[in-house]
Design an enzyme around this catalytic site. Structure first.
Site, PDB file in Angstrom:
ATOM      1  N   HIS A  54      -2.249  -6.192  -6.243  1.00  0.00           N
ATOM      2  CA  HIS A  54      -2.897  -6.836  -5.091  1.00  0.00           C
ATOM      3  C   HIS A  54      -4.373  -6.471  -4.947  1.00  0.00           C
ATOM      4  O   HIS A  54      -5.061  -7.015  -4.077  1.00  0.00           O
ATOM      5  CB  HIS A  54      -2.134  -6.526  -3.794  1.00  0.00           C
ATOM      6  CG  HIS A  54      -2.367  -5.158  -3.231  1.00  0.00           C
ATOM      7  ND1 HIS A  54      -1.894  -4.004  -3.823  1.00  0.00           N
ATOM      8  CD2 HIS A  54      -3.044  -4.747  -2.125  1.00  0.00           C
ATOM      9  CE1 HIS A  54      -2.246  -2.965  -3.100  1.00  0.00           C
ATOM     10  NE2 HIS A  54      -2.956  -3.382  -2.055  1.00  0.00           N
ATOM     11  N   LYS A 112      -0.430   4.724  -1.080  1.00  0.00           N
ATOM     12  CA  LYS A 112      -1.350   5.540  -0.275  1.00  0.00           C
ATOM     13  C   LYS A 112      -0.678   6.812   0.248  1.00  0.00           C
ATOM     14  O   LYS A 112      -1.365   7.716   0.731  1.00  0.00           O
ATOM     15  CB  LYS A 112      -1.863   4.722   0.915  1.00  0.00           C
ATOM     16  CG  LYS A 112      -2.877   3.652   0.537  1.00  0.00           C
ATOM     17  CD  LYS A 112      -3.380   2.907   1.772  1.00  0.00           C
ATOM     18  CE  LYS A 112      -4.441   1.877   1.411  1.00  0.00           C
ATOM     19  NZ  LYS A 112      -4.901   1.135   2.618  1.00  0.00           N
ATOM     20  N   HIS A 143      -3.994   4.510  -5.702  1.00  0.00           N
ATOM     21  CA  HIS A 143      -2.807   4.159  -4.906  1.00  0.00           C
ATOM     22  C   HIS A 143      -2.076   2.933  -5.447  1.00  0.00           C
ATOM     23  O   HIS A 143      -0.867   2.783  -5.267  1.00  0.00           O
ATOM     24  CB  HIS A 143      -3.179   3.952  -3.428  1.00  0.00           C
ATOM     25  CG  HIS A 143      -3.743   2.600  -3.118  1.00  0.00           C
ATOM     26  ND1 HIS A 143      -5.076   2.296  -3.269  1.00  0.00           N
ATOM     27  CD2 HIS A 143      -3.160   1.469  -2.658  1.00  0.00           C
ATOM     28  CE1 HIS A 143      -5.292   1.056  -2.897  1.00  0.00           C
ATOM     29  NE2 HIS A 143      -4.140   0.513  -2.519  1.00  0.00           N
ATOM     30  N   ASP A 194      -3.683  -9.686   2.767  1.00  0.00           N
ATOM     31  CA  ASP A 194      -4.097  -8.327   3.160  1.00  0.00           C
ATOM     32  C   ASP A 194      -5.563  -8.298   3.595  1.00  0.00           C
ATOM     33  O   ASP A 194      -5.914  -7.741   4.646  1.00  0.00           O
ATOM     34  CB  ASP A 194      -3.866  -7.383   1.977  1.00  0.00           C
ATOM     35  CG  ASP A 194      -4.212  -5.938   2.308  1.00  0.00           C
ATOM     36  OD1 ASP A 194      -4.003  -5.530   3.462  1.00  0.00           O
ATOM     37  OD2 ASP A 194      -4.686  -5.223   1.401  1.00  0.00           O
ATOM     38  N   ASP A 202       0.814  -1.227   0.000  1.00  0.00           N
ATOM     39  CA  ASP A 202       0.000   0.000   0.000  1.00  0.00           C
ATOM     40  C   ASP A 202       0.845   1.274   0.000  1.00  0.00           C
ATOM     41  O   ASP A 202       0.358   2.343   0.400  1.00  0.00           O
ATOM     42  CB  ASP A 202      -0.923   0.010   1.229  1.00  0.00           C
ATOM     43  CG  ASP A 202      -2.205  -0.769   0.986  1.00  0.00           C
ATOM     44  OD1 ASP A 202      -2.571  -0.969  -0.187  1.00  0.00           O
ATOM     45  OD2 ASP A 202      -2.833  -1.194   1.979  1.00  0.00           O
TER      46      ASP A 202
END
Length: 516
Positions: free
Chosen positions: A428, A377, A402, A457, A374
């Site tokens: 992902h 982000k 993101h 996740d 991530d």
């Protein structure tokens, strides 16, 4: 040929009883093959060499009465040290033909060949020595009892030296091979296991004691601190304490700062360029010879270089892991989430990769890269990133960016961990059924690292409290994963997780959220 053609030349010592030399019965005998068509030659040779030994090893006389019989025997027994060969047997040149066959056909170059003839006219000395790969040539009439023994001492000594050279050559080849094996090791545990396997292979050991110890701490200190990285032998394991006698030997060598050779053990001392001191202890149930000690010394030196490389590699890997965690945690904290999430995702991903059948190397690479999933982000505004309610369509479009932003941040790096992170960040949020983003990839078109991290996740996100939701109870989480099998997630990965829930829960419990 008749035995009247040969009796040992007159030698007073031949009629005196020979003093038998002390023989160590546990030593393997030297094999000496007598090849002659005259039975009396065998009898006299046996009589003269009774009680003969060399280096406390007796001889074992073998007998053949023709070239053909000798050839068959040499085919079966490749450890014969010396052959005393008659020239004239079933043919006038049977012995010479046998010599050619031994060297050319059987490829036996260690055995020492001594020609012995009662008819020198059939095989002139000069031409025979020039044209045949033999080690000595004698007329039977000149071979007295003393000369026969002298001849045998010389031949056995030559055979011994050739065997030592050959053993050294094979040992060095094994050391070179072991060096390649060490360089391929990916972890200290794998390296330690390799040491034991290669040391045992080098010396032909199976159940003997082998300890590999790393002496830690300041080399200037006299106090020895041992960290056993590998051990095998009689009822030994890393959890057990080293036997007292082994500790005493290791301590002595540590004080001397040099390797030590005992009769039935070897303690190698070696340091790396960074000053780390290492000890290798090897013992066996019989005596080490000089070749063993030399090979172990070279082996220990190779271990020192390989060990330092492994340590540096692990240090680099640990640094990469920490940097991935730090960067991942920084992003998660922007999202008002705890840093434990990225550690759990990393370990979930590693377990999934292992169980899926990926190599240890690829599984480790995914583990190191998954905390970066991530990272994109970091570019999402706070009011969108931390919005407690549902995003409107415009906000959701920004939020979805993101994945591509993370890819753009990481993909230009030449570091393979960051390259893997770029793939994970990009993919992902793709779905197995093709309804994910940003590219709508489907099934196995999604990289396995992306599929693994996606499941890890979501599994952790659902089971954890977030700013926009409470934690789900575990039965509800597992039911959701089962419902999304073949839709959002790779079916095989879901099956792996559901079949090993306890292992995943153990990881979750090992990295709890630390709430501020």
């Amino acid at each position: 040929m008749s035995h009247s053609d040969f009796l040992f030349g007159h030698d007073n010592s031949a009629t005196q009883p020979a003093e038998p030399e002390p023989v160590a019965s546990f030593q393997q005998p030297w094999k000496v093959l007598v090849i002659d068509d005259d039975e009396s030659i065998h009898q006299i040779t046996t009589l003269v060499l009774r009680g003969f030994s060399f280096e406390n090893r007796p001889i074992e006389l073998l007998h053949a009465f023709s070239g053909r019989e000798a050839y068959a025997m040499l085919q079966q027994q490749t450890d014969i040290a010396v052959a005393i060969v008659d020239v004239v047997m079933e043919t006038n040149h049977a012995g010479l033909d046998l010599v050619k066959s031994i060297r050319a056909d059987l490829k036996q170059h260690q055995i020492r060949l001594i020609l012995r003839t009662g008819q020198p006219g059939e095989a002139p000395e000069e031409s025979v020595i020039r044209d045949y790969d033999i080690n000595d040539y004698k007329n039977k009439t000149e071979v007295t009892a003393i000369k026969l023994k002298t001849l045998l001492y010389s031949a056995l000594r030559s055979y011994r030296d050739i065997c030592i050279i050959d053993s050294n050559k094979k040992g060095l080849e094994k050391i070179i091979a072991s060096t390649v094996s060490f360089l391929e090791c990916e972890s200290l545990t794998e390296f330690a296991s390799n040491i034991l396997a290669q040391a045992a292979h080098l010396l032909g050991l199976e159940h003997q004691q082998i300890y590999c110890c790393a002496a830690t701490g300041d080399p200037k200190q006299h106090q020895l601190s041992l960290d056993i990285i590998a051990a095998t032998g009689h009822d030994t394991s890393l959890e057990k304490v080293l036997p007292l006698d082994v500790v005493e030997k290791l301590t002595k060598v540590h004080q001397l700062k040099q390797s030590y050779q005992g009769e039935d053990y070897f303690v190698g001392f070696f340091t790396t360029s960074r000053g780390l001191e290492n000890l290798l202890y090897v013992s066996k149930d019989s005596k080490f010879d000089q070749v063993d000690h030399h090979l172990l010394s070279y082996f220990a030196s190779n271990i020192a270089v390989a060990y330092e490389n492994i340590r540096l590699r692990e240090l680099i890997k640990e640094s990469q892991r920490e940097l991935s965690y730090i960067l991942g945690e920084a992003v998660e904290k922007r999202s008002k989430e705890t840093g434990s999430h990225v550690k759990r995702v990393a370990n979930f991903s590693f377990l999934l990769a292992q169980q899926y059948g990926l190599s240890a190397y690829d599984a480790e690479k995914i583990k190191l890269a998954s905390p970066l999933h991530d990272v994109g982000k970091i570019a999402i505004p706070d009011h969108i990133l931390n919005k407690p309610g549902k995003h409107d369509p415009e906000e959701w479009d920004i939020m979805r960016q993101h994945a591509e932003i993370g890819y753009q941040i990481l993909q230009k790096s030449q570091n393979e961990i960051l390259q893997q992170g770029a793939v994970i960040a990009y993919e992902h949020h793709e779905r197995w059924d093709g309804n994910g983003y940003p590219r709508g990839l489907k099934g196995e078109d999604i990289h396995i690292a992306g599929r693994i991290t996606a499941l890890a996740d979501v599994f952790d996100a659902l089971a954890s409290e977030r700013c926009y939701k409470p934690a789900w109870p575990m039965p509800k989480v597992l039911q959701y994963l089962a419902d999304e099998k073949g839709k959002q997630f790779d079916p095989m990965l879901v099956d792996i997780l559901l079949s090993q829930v306890d292992a995943f829960l153990a990881i979750r419990d090992a990295f709890p959220d630390q709430m501020d």
